[in-house]
Design a protein around this motif. Structure first.
Motif, PDB file in Angstrom:
ATOM      1  N   ARG A 176     -15.474 -90.921  -7.355  1.00 21.84           N
ATOM      2  CA  ARG A 176     -16.681 -91.578  -7.825  1.00 21.84           C
ATOM      3  C   ARG A 176     -16.726 -91.648  -9.346  1.00 21.84           C
ATOM      4  NH1 ARG A 176     -20.531 -88.154  -3.615  1.00 21.84           N
ATOM      5  NH2 ARG A 176     -19.810 -89.213  -1.710  1.00 21.84           N
ATOM      6  N   THR A 177     -15.996 -90.756 -10.008  1.00 25.95           N
ATOM      7  CA  THR A 177     -16.019 -90.732 -11.471  1.00 25.95           C
ATOM      8  C   THR A 177     -14.626 -90.772 -12.102  1.00 25.95           C
ATOM      9  OG1 THR A 177     -16.090 -88.311 -11.421  1.00 25.95           O
ATOM     10  CG2 THR A 177     -18.206 -89.485 -11.564  1.00 25.95           C
ATOM     11  N   ASP A 178     -13.603 -90.294 -11.396  1.00 25.16           N
ATOM     12  CA  ASP A 178     -12.263 -90.170 -11.969  1.00 25.16           C
ATOM     13  C   ASP A 178     -11.280 -91.087 -11.251  1.00 25.16           C
ATOM     14  OD1 ASP A 178     -13.573 -88.244 -13.368  1.00 25.16           O
ATOM     15  OD2 ASP A 178     -12.226 -86.602 -12.860  1.00 25.16           O
ATOM     16  N   THR A 179     -10.216 -91.445 -11.951  1.00 23.25           N
ATOM     17  CA  THR A 179      -9.191 -92.315 -11.392  1.00 23.25           C
ATOM     18  C   THR A 179      -8.151 -91.494 -10.637  1.00 23.25           C
ATOM     19  OG1 THR A 179      -7.790 -92.168 -13.364  1.00 23.25           O
ATOM     20  CG2 THR A 179      -9.486 -93.902 -13.332  1.00 23.25           C
ATOM     21  N   PRO A 180      -7.351 -92.142  -9.770  1.00 20.26           N
ATOM     22  CA  PRO A 180      -6.295 -91.408  -9.073  1.00 20.26           C
ATOM     23  C   PRO A 180      -5.323 -90.711 -10.019  1.00 20.26           C
ATOM     24  CG  PRO A 180      -6.677 -93.502  -7.970  1.00 20.26           C
ATOM     25  CD  PRO A 180      -7.510 -93.512  -9.219  1.00 20.26           C
ATOM     26  N   ILE A 181      -4.966 -91.359 -11.135  1.00 18.57           N
ATOM     27  CA  ILE A 181      -4.013 -90.734 -12.053  1.00 18.57           C
ATOM     28  C   ILE A 181      -4.629 -89.507 -12.715  1.00 18.57           C
ATOM     29  CG2 ILE A 181      -4.636 -92.197 -14.013  1.00 18.57           C
ATOM     30  CD1 ILE A 181      -1.154 -90.788 -13.138  1.00 18.57           C
ATOM     31  N   GLN A 182      -5.951 -89.545 -13.008  1.00 15.78           N
ATOM     32  CA  GLN A 182      -6.601 -88.359 -13.555  1.00 15.78           C
ATOM     33  C   GLN A 182      -6.550 -87.195 -12.561  1.00 15.78           C
ATOM     34  OE1 GLN A 182     -10.370 -90.461 -14.650  1.00 15.78           O
ATOM     35  NE2 GLN A 182     -10.340 -89.121 -16.435  1.00 15.78           N
ATOM     36  N   ILE A 183      -6.808 -87.489 -11.307  1.00 14.45           N
ATOM     37  CA  ILE A 183      -6.827 -86.443 -10.290  1.00 14.45           C
ATOM     38  C   ILE A 183      -5.447 -85.807 -10.147  1.00 14.45           C
ATOM     39  CG2 ILE A 183      -7.121 -86.006  -7.812  1.00 14.45           C
ATOM     40  CD1 ILE A 183      -9.315 -88.144  -7.845  1.00 14.45           C
ATOM     41  N   VAL A 184      -4.406 -86.638 -10.139  1.00 20.47           N
ATOM     42  CA  VAL A 184      -3.039 -86.104 -10.008  1.00 20.47           C
ATOM     43  C   VAL A 184      -2.649 -85.340 -11.264  1.00 20.47           C
ATOM     44  CG1 VAL A 184      -0.616 -86.702  -9.681  1.00 20.47           C
ATOM     45  CG2 VAL A 184      -2.371 -87.913  -8.393  1.00 20.47           C
ATOM     46  N   PHE A 185      -3.029 -85.847 -12.434  1.00 20.34           N
ATOM     47  CA  PHE A 185      -2.706 -85.170 -13.689  1.00 20.34           C
ATOM     48  C   PHE A 185      -3.318 -83.771 -13.723  1.00 20.34           C
ATOM     49  CE2 PHE A 185      -4.150 -84.103 -18.040  1.00 20.34           C
ATOM     50  CZ  PHE A 185      -2.915 -83.935 -18.648  1.00 20.34           C
ATOM     51  N   TYR A 186      -4.605 -83.668 -13.386  1.00 19.24           N
ATOM     52  CA  TYR A 186      -5.251 -82.352 -13.390  1.00 19.24           C
ATOM     53  C   TYR A 186      -4.712 -81.448 -12.298  1.00 19.24           C
ATOM     54  CZ  TYR A 186      -8.563 -83.664 -17.012  1.00 19.24           C
ATOM     55  OH  TYR A 186      -9.118 -84.034 -18.210  1.00 19.24           O
ATOM     56  N   MET A 187      -4.235 -82.036 -11.217  1.00 15.08           N
ATOM     57  CA  MET A 187      -3.609 -81.231 -10.175  1.00 15.08           C
ATOM     58  C   MET A 187      -2.383 -80.511 -10.730  1.00 15.08           C
ATOM     59  SD  MET A 187      -2.092 -82.383  -6.445  1.00 15.08           S
ATOM     60  CE  MET A 187      -0.716 -83.306  -7.139  1.00 15.08           C
ATOM     61  N   MET A 188      -1.550 -81.244 -11.479  1.00 20.53           N
ATOM     62  CA  MET A 188      -0.353 -80.636 -12.043  1.00 20.53           C
ATOM     63  C   MET A 188      -0.703 -79.610 -13.115  1.00 20.53           C
ATOM     64  SD  MET A 188       1.860 -82.025 -10.199  1.00 20.53           S
ATOM     65  CE  MET A 188       2.060 -83.466  -9.141  1.00 20.53           C
ATOM     66  N   VAL A 189      -1.683 -79.916 -13.959  1.00 19.43           N
ATOM     67  CA  VAL A 189      -2.082 -79.008 -15.034  1.00 19.43           C
ATOM     68  C   VAL A 189      -2.626 -77.703 -14.476  1.00 19.43           C
ATOM     69  CG1 VAL A 189      -3.773 -78.683 -16.894  1.00 19.43           C
ATOM     70  CG2 VAL A 189      -2.512 -80.830 -16.728  1.00 19.43           C
TER      71      VAL A 189
ATOM     72  N   HIS B 215     -12.523 -80.277 -10.145  1.00 23.02           N
ATOM     73  CA  HIS B 215     -11.055 -80.336 -10.178  1.00 23.02           C
ATOM     74  C   HIS B 215     -10.456 -78.958  -9.862  1.00 23.02           C
ATOM     75  CE1 HIS B 215      -9.889 -84.371 -11.494  1.00 23.02           C
ATOM     76  NE2 HIS B 215     -10.965 -84.376 -12.250  1.00 23.02           N
ATOM     77  N   PHE B 216     -11.029 -77.896 -10.443  1.00 23.02           N
ATOM     78  CA  PHE B 216     -10.514 -76.556 -10.174  1.00 23.02           C
ATOM     79  C   PHE B 216     -10.686 -76.198  -8.697  1.00 23.02           C
ATOM     80  CE2 PHE B 216     -10.681 -75.805 -14.786  1.00 23.02           C
ATOM     81  CZ  PHE B 216      -9.508 -75.092 -14.953  1.00 23.02           C
ATOM     82  N   ALA B 217     -11.841 -76.540  -8.130  1.00 23.87           N
ATOM     83  CA  ALA B 217     -12.076 -76.254  -6.714  1.00 23.87           C
ATOM     84  C   ALA B 217     -11.114 -77.039  -5.840  1.00 23.87           C
ATOM     85  CB  ALA B 217     -13.522 -76.595  -6.345  1.00 23.87           C
ATOM     86  N   ARG B 218     -10.950 -78.314  -6.145  1.00 26.61           N
ATOM     87  CA  ARG B 218     -10.078 -79.168  -5.342  1.00 26.61           C
ATOM     88  C   ARG B 218      -8.637 -78.660  -5.387  1.00 26.61           C
ATOM     89  NH1 ARG B 218      -5.321 -82.468  -5.809  1.00 26.61           N
ATOM     90  NH2 ARG B 218      -5.407 -83.895  -4.037  1.00 26.61           N
ATOM     91  N   ASN B 219      -8.176 -78.277  -6.563  1.00 28.54           N
ATOM     92  CA  ASN B 219      -6.777 -77.880  -6.703  1.00 28.54           C
ATOM     93  C   ASN B 219      -6.515 -76.467  -6.210  1.00 28.54           C
ATOM     94  OD1 ASN B 219      -5.283 -80.173  -7.969  1.00 28.54           O
ATOM     95  ND2 ASN B 219      -6.979 -80.008  -9.412  1.00 28.54           N
ATOM     96  N   GLY B 220      -7.520 -75.600  -6.240  1.00 29.04           N
ATOM     97  CA  GLY B 220      -7.354 -74.295  -5.638  1.00 29.04           C
ATOM     98  C   GLY B 220      -7.185 -74.399  -4.128  1.00 29.04           C
ATOM     99  N   ILE B 221      -8.021 -75.244  -3.518  1.00 28.27           N
ATOM    100  CA  ILE B 221      -7.936 -75.457  -2.074  1.00 28.27           C
ATOM    101  C   ILE B 221      -6.638 -76.173  -1.720  1.00 28.27           C
ATOM    102  CG2 ILE B 221      -8.983 -76.670  -0.122  1.00 28.27           C
ATOM    103  CD1 ILE B 221     -11.690 -76.200  -1.488  1.00 28.27           C
ATOM    104  N   HIS B 222      -6.281 -77.185  -2.518  1.00 32.38           N
ATOM    105  CA  HIS B 222      -5.060 -77.929  -2.238  1.00 32.38           C
ATOM    106  C   HIS B 222      -3.825 -77.046  -2.390  1.00 32.38           C
ATOM    107  CE1 HIS B 222      -1.570 -80.468  -3.339  1.00 32.38           C
ATOM    108  NE2 HIS B 222      -2.019 -81.190  -2.335  1.00 32.38           N
ATOM    109  N   PHE B 223      -3.843 -76.125  -3.350  1.00 31.85           N
ATOM    110  CA  PHE B 223      -2.699 -75.225  -3.540  1.00 31.85           C
ATOM    111  C   PHE B 223      -2.429 -74.441  -2.262  1.00 31.85           C
ATOM    112  CE2 PHE B 223      -0.661 -71.256  -4.729  1.00 31.85           C
ATOM    113  CZ  PHE B 223       0.337 -71.682  -5.601  1.00 31.85           C
ATOM    114  N   ILE B 224      -3.497 -74.014  -1.589  1.00 29.04           N
ATOM    115  CA  ILE B 224      -3.331 -73.283  -0.330  1.00 29.04           C
ATOM    116  C   ILE B 224      -2.628 -74.158   0.704  1.00 29.04           C
ATOM    117  CG2 ILE B 224      -4.579 -72.248   1.614  1.00 29.04           C
ATOM    118  CD1 ILE B 224      -6.753 -71.435  -0.426  1.00 29.04           C
TER     119      ILE B 224
ATOM    120  N   PRO C 150     -14.856 -80.845 -14.434  1.00 26.97           N
ATOM    121  CA  PRO C 150     -13.726 -79.902 -14.425  1.00 26.97           C
ATOM    122  C   PRO C 150     -13.819 -78.874 -13.301  1.00 26.97           C
ATOM    123  CG  PRO C 150     -15.230 -79.409 -16.231  1.00 26.97           C
ATOM    124  CD  PRO C 150     -15.655 -80.726 -15.671  1.00 26.97           C
ATOM    125  N   LEU C 151     -15.021 -78.403 -12.992  1.00 28.78           N
ATOM    126  CA  LEU C 151     -15.157 -77.401 -11.942  1.00 28.78           C
ATOM    127  C   LEU C 151     -14.748 -77.948 -10.583  1.00 28.78           C
ATOM    128  CD1 LEU C 151     -18.504 -75.622 -12.930  1.00 28.78           C
ATOM    129  CD2 LEU C 151     -16.153 -74.870 -13.344  1.00 28.78           C
TER     130      LEU C 151
END
Length: 293
Positions: free
Chosen positions: A177-190, A76-85, A73-74
């Motif tokens: 390496r651990t998550d699927t593309p749909i998981q990554i996109v789902f957590y991005m939206m959340v 994902h939070f780091a990835r989406n914080g950076i991506h939001f920028i 989860p951490l």
């Protein structure tokens, strides 16, 4: 035994390039929709609506794909914080600059991505891959000359956003390496929905019915763009697949000319040819390796 491995990697890179081409088409549609919406709402509100529609679209896909929990989860939070920028900078640039100018400034993403991939993922980037990045960047500089984009706030935001996109791509590669593309996109939206909501606090404007179609395009193409991008990054080396995004520049320039009367100059066409030539060189070289030549 090394030759087959090299050919397999090259075939994966070609597949990654094709997925990234689909990503570019999705981003083009999202750019047009974002430009239309920017006339009546803030950048943050566009991102709120994008995340909301994207969440509605990804939730059933994520549930159908199986358990949606993540062990990282951490990250994902780091990835989406950076991506939001990066995403905010892109939408902001589209609202205040021409398509050619914002695409030129965001075209520094492959340079950042290649450096980050070497530093954090251990990817190898030999002479050809660096040359492709360099050729694309020179093409960007050629394009910027006649437009004389000043180093103002909007330009700096776009360049900073390009680094954000690149960092998000590198973190996506690690998440694969651990998550699927749909998981990554789902957590991005959340994750990005509440961030965008806070960023837009007190600035909400009423949404007109005539904007519903553009909102749907922004949300759905946002989902498709990231699904295809994550698939591209999962299969190919970042230093190969990310430079494909350079082709957005001439394509969006064409869209700006057709729909918004943004007249490209001769040097724009010269720079676009350099960018496309570099991307084609990369793809052709990987194709030869995939065939064992």
């Amino acid at each position: 035994m090394r030759a087959p491995d090299r050919r397999t990697a090259a075939r994966n890179n070609i597949a990654g390039v094709l997925w990234m081409c689909l990503t570019v088409l999705c981003f083009m549609a999202m750019a047009v929709a974002g430009r239309q919406l920017s006339d009546t709402m803030s950048t943050a509100q566009i991102m709120v609506l994008r995340s909301f529609v994207g969440l509605l679209a990804t939730l059933p896909l994520a549930l159908a794909a199986g358990p949606i929990g993540t062990r990282r989860p951490l990250l994902h939070f780091a990835r989406n914080g950076i991506h939001f920028i990066g995403q905010y900078a892109w939408f902001y640039g589209i609202a205040v600059l021409s398509f050619v100018d914002v695409s030129s400034l965001m075209a520094t993403t492959p340079i950042w991505a290649t450096m980050f991939a070497i530093a954090f993922l251990g990817e190898r980037a030999g002479f050809r891959r660096w040359a492709v990045v360099a050729l694309g960047f020179v093409g960007v500089l050629v394009i910027l000359r006649p437009h004389a984009v000043s180093v103002d706030w909007a330009a700096l935001v776009c360049i900073f956003g390009a680094a954000g996109y690149a960092g998000a791509n590198v973190l996506s590669k690690q998440l694969m390496r651990t998550d699927t593309p749909i998981q990554i996109v789902f957590y991005m939206m959340v994750i990005q929905l509440p961030i965008a909501t806070l960023a837009n606090w007190g600035q909400w404007t009423p949404v007109a019915w005539e904007d519903a179609g553009w909102i749907a395009i922004v949300g759905l193409t946002g989902v498709l763009a990231h699904l295809t991008m994550n698939q591209s990054i999962r299969l190919g080396d970042i230093s190969v697949v990310v430079p494909v995004t350079y082709i957005q520049l001439p394509l969006l320039g064409t869209v700006g000319f057709i729909f918004y009367s943004e007249m490209p100059e001769m040097m724009v066409l010269v720079g676009a040819c350099m960018i496309v030539a570099g991307a084609w060189w990369n793809i052709a070289a990987e194709s030869r390796i995939a065939r064992g030549h």
